[in-house]
Motif scaffolding. Structure first.
Motif, PDB file in Angstrom:
ATOM      1  N   UNK A  25       1.946   2.345   8.747  1.00  0.00           N
ATOM      2  CA  UNK A  25       2.892   3.016   7.856  1.00  0.00           C
ATOM      3  C   UNK A  25       2.509   4.490   7.767  1.00  0.00           C
ATOM      4  N   UNK A  26       3.534   5.336   7.765  1.00  0.00           N
ATOM      5  CA  UNK A  26       3.315   6.776   7.701  1.00  0.00           C
ATOM      6  C   UNK A  26       4.049   7.323   6.484  1.00  0.00           C
ATOM      7  N   UNK A  27       3.310   8.043   5.636  1.00  0.00           N
ATOM      8  CA  UNK A  27       3.891   8.677   4.453  1.00  0.00           C
ATOM      9  C   UNK A  27       3.627  10.167   4.529  1.00  0.00           C
ATOM     10  N   UNK A  28       4.602  10.943   4.073  1.00  0.00           N
ATOM     11  CA  UNK A  28       4.443  12.403   4.039  1.00  0.00           C
ATOM     12  C   UNK A  28       4.854  12.917   2.672  1.00  0.00           C
ATOM     13  N   UNK A  29       4.269  14.053   2.317  1.00  0.00           N
ATOM     14  CA  UNK A  29       4.668  14.672   1.057  1.00  0.00           C
ATOM     15  C   UNK A  29       6.075  15.237   1.229  1.00  0.00           C
ATOM     16  N   UNK A  48       4.993  15.060  -3.918  1.00  0.00           N
ATOM     17  CA  UNK A  48       4.853  13.602  -3.967  1.00  0.00           C
ATOM     18  C   UNK A  48       5.029  13.033  -2.565  1.00  0.00           C
ATOM     19  N   UNK A  49       4.617  11.776  -2.384  1.00  0.00           N
ATOM     20  CA  UNK A  49       4.710  11.133  -1.077  1.00  0.00           C
ATOM     21  C   UNK A  49       5.976  10.291  -0.955  1.00  0.00           C
ATOM     22  N   UNK A  50       6.465  10.211   0.271  1.00  0.00           N
ATOM     23  CA  UNK A  50       7.622   9.389   0.602  1.00  0.00           C
ATOM     24  C   UNK A  50       7.320   8.657   1.909  1.00  0.00           C
ATOM     25  N   UNK A  51       7.698   7.374   1.964  1.00  0.00           N
ATOM     26  CA  UNK A  51       7.507   6.586   3.178  1.00  0.00           C
ATOM     27  C   UNK A  51       8.433   7.121   4.264  1.00  0.00           C
ATOM     28  N   UNK A  52       7.865   7.508   5.393  1.00  0.00           N
ATOM     29  CA  UNK A  52       8.630   8.039   6.523  1.00  0.00           C
ATOM     30  C   UNK A  52       8.937   6.919   7.515  1.00  0.00           C
ATOM     31  N   UNK A  53       7.916   6.100   7.786  1.00  0.00           N
ATOM     32  CA  UNK A  53       8.101   5.043   8.780  1.00  0.00           C
ATOM     33  C   UNK A  53       7.174   3.870   8.478  1.00  0.00           C
ATOM     34  N   UNK A  74       2.848  20.045   4.841  1.00  0.00           N
ATOM     35  CA  UNK A  74       2.929  18.746   4.176  1.00  0.00           C
ATOM     36  C   UNK A  74       1.635  17.965   4.341  1.00  0.00           C
ATOM     37  N   UNK A  75       1.405  17.059   3.381  1.00  0.00           N
ATOM     38  CA  UNK A  75       0.305  16.104   3.482  1.00  0.00           C
ATOM     39  C   UNK A  75       0.828  14.878   4.214  1.00  0.00           C
ATOM     40  N   UNK A  76      -0.084  14.171   4.862  1.00  0.00           N
ATOM     41  CA  UNK A  76       0.298  12.922   5.526  1.00  0.00           C
ATOM     42  C   UNK A  76      -0.771  11.871   5.240  1.00  0.00           C
ATOM     43  N   UNK A  77      -0.300  10.670   4.942  1.00  0.00           N
ATOM     44  CA  UNK A  77      -1.183   9.520   4.802  1.00  0.00           C
ATOM     45  C   UNK A  77      -0.704   8.469   5.790  1.00  0.00           C
ATOM     46  N   UNK A  78      -1.624   7.989   6.607  1.00  0.00           N
ATOM     47  CA  UNK A  78      -1.312   6.938   7.576  1.00  0.00           C
ATOM     48  C   UNK A  78      -2.101   5.698   7.178  1.00  0.00           C
ATOM     49  N   UNK A  94       0.824  -1.205   0.000  1.00  0.00           N
ATOM     50  CA  UNK A  94       0.000   0.000   0.000  1.00  0.00           C
ATOM     51  C   UNK A  94       0.863   1.262   0.000  1.00  0.00           C
ATOM     52  N   UNK A  95       1.936   1.267   0.784  1.00  0.00           N
ATOM     53  CA  UNK A  95       2.838   2.429   0.824  1.00  0.00           C
ATOM     54  C   UNK A  95       3.454   2.662  -0.558  1.00  0.00           C
ATOM     55  N   UNK A  96       3.813   1.586  -1.222  1.00  0.00           N
ATOM     56  CA  UNK A  96       4.380   1.697  -2.566  1.00  0.00           C
ATOM     57  C   UNK A  96       3.344   2.260  -3.549  1.00  0.00           C
ATOM     58  N   UNK A  97       2.101   1.795  -3.442  1.00  0.00           N
ATOM     59  CA  UNK A  97       1.034   2.298  -4.309  1.00  0.00           C
ATOM     60  C   UNK A  97       0.789   3.787  -4.081  1.00  0.00           C
ATOM     61  N   UNK A  98       0.794   4.227  -2.821  1.00  0.00           N
ATOM     62  CA  UNK A  98       0.606   5.654  -2.521  1.00  0.00           C
ATOM     63  C   UNK A  98       1.672   6.465  -3.242  1.00  0.00           C
TER      64      UNK A  98
END
Length: 169
Positions: free
Chosen positions: A104-108, A91-96, A120-124, A77-81
């Protein structure tokens, strides 16, 4: 009809239902169930062109019980984001990737910087069954994070909702 389009229609109905001046500064909440996905949107305003968004949350009904399967799914899922959601300000990058807590936490990245703040945007991603989208501001002066609204066009909102749903499937 896409989930993004259905949510947008519900949001516009909610806005027209609450036209009182006292409701102007308050957030509105819309929920939608489609198949095994539950969508929640908290927003401040929507008009013909755009939306002032607090957050989008999408969840699947059935929990995943196998920890290895959860962690494998979180990685996918993190890779798809990172590959799919490339149309926002950054763009998004996996933070943790926290395998212990199944999150998993991703931030722009890179965050937008203005004056003494970063935006920044964040997707958890939680347990392979939940995804949450939000925008934040980090103040260097006060050394703290604050949730802020996102301003999105209606087209980008629909696309984002549909992409978040497809990432969970």
């Amino acid at each position: 009809m896409s989930a993004g389009k259905i949510l947008l229609e519900k949001m516009q109905q909610e806005k027209s239902r609450l036209v009182e001046a006292t409701q102007k500064d308050k957030f509105k909440f819309v929920q939608h169930q489609e198949d095994d996905l539950n969508f929640q949107v908290k927003f401040k305003d929507v008009d013909r062109y755009g939306i002032v968004l607090d957050y989008i949350a999408v969840s699947r009904g059935e929990p995943i019980l196998d920890v290895d399967e959860i962690n494998r799914r979180l990685s996918q899922q993190a890779e798809k984001v990172q590959k799919q959601i490339t149309y926002l300000l950054e763009d998004f990058r996996l933070i943790e990737l926290d395998r212990m807590n199944k999150r998993a936490q991703l931030r722009s990245y890179p965050p937008y910087e203005k004056e003494n703040s970063k935006f920044f945007y964040e997707i958890v991603l939680d347990e392979g069954t939940r995804i949450h989208f939000q925008r934040y501001q980090y103040s260097r002066e006060h050394k703290r994070y604050e949730k802020i609204t996102s301003q999105l066009t209606l087209e980008i909102f629909e696309r984002l909702v549909d992409d978040l749903a497809s990432i969970l499937k």
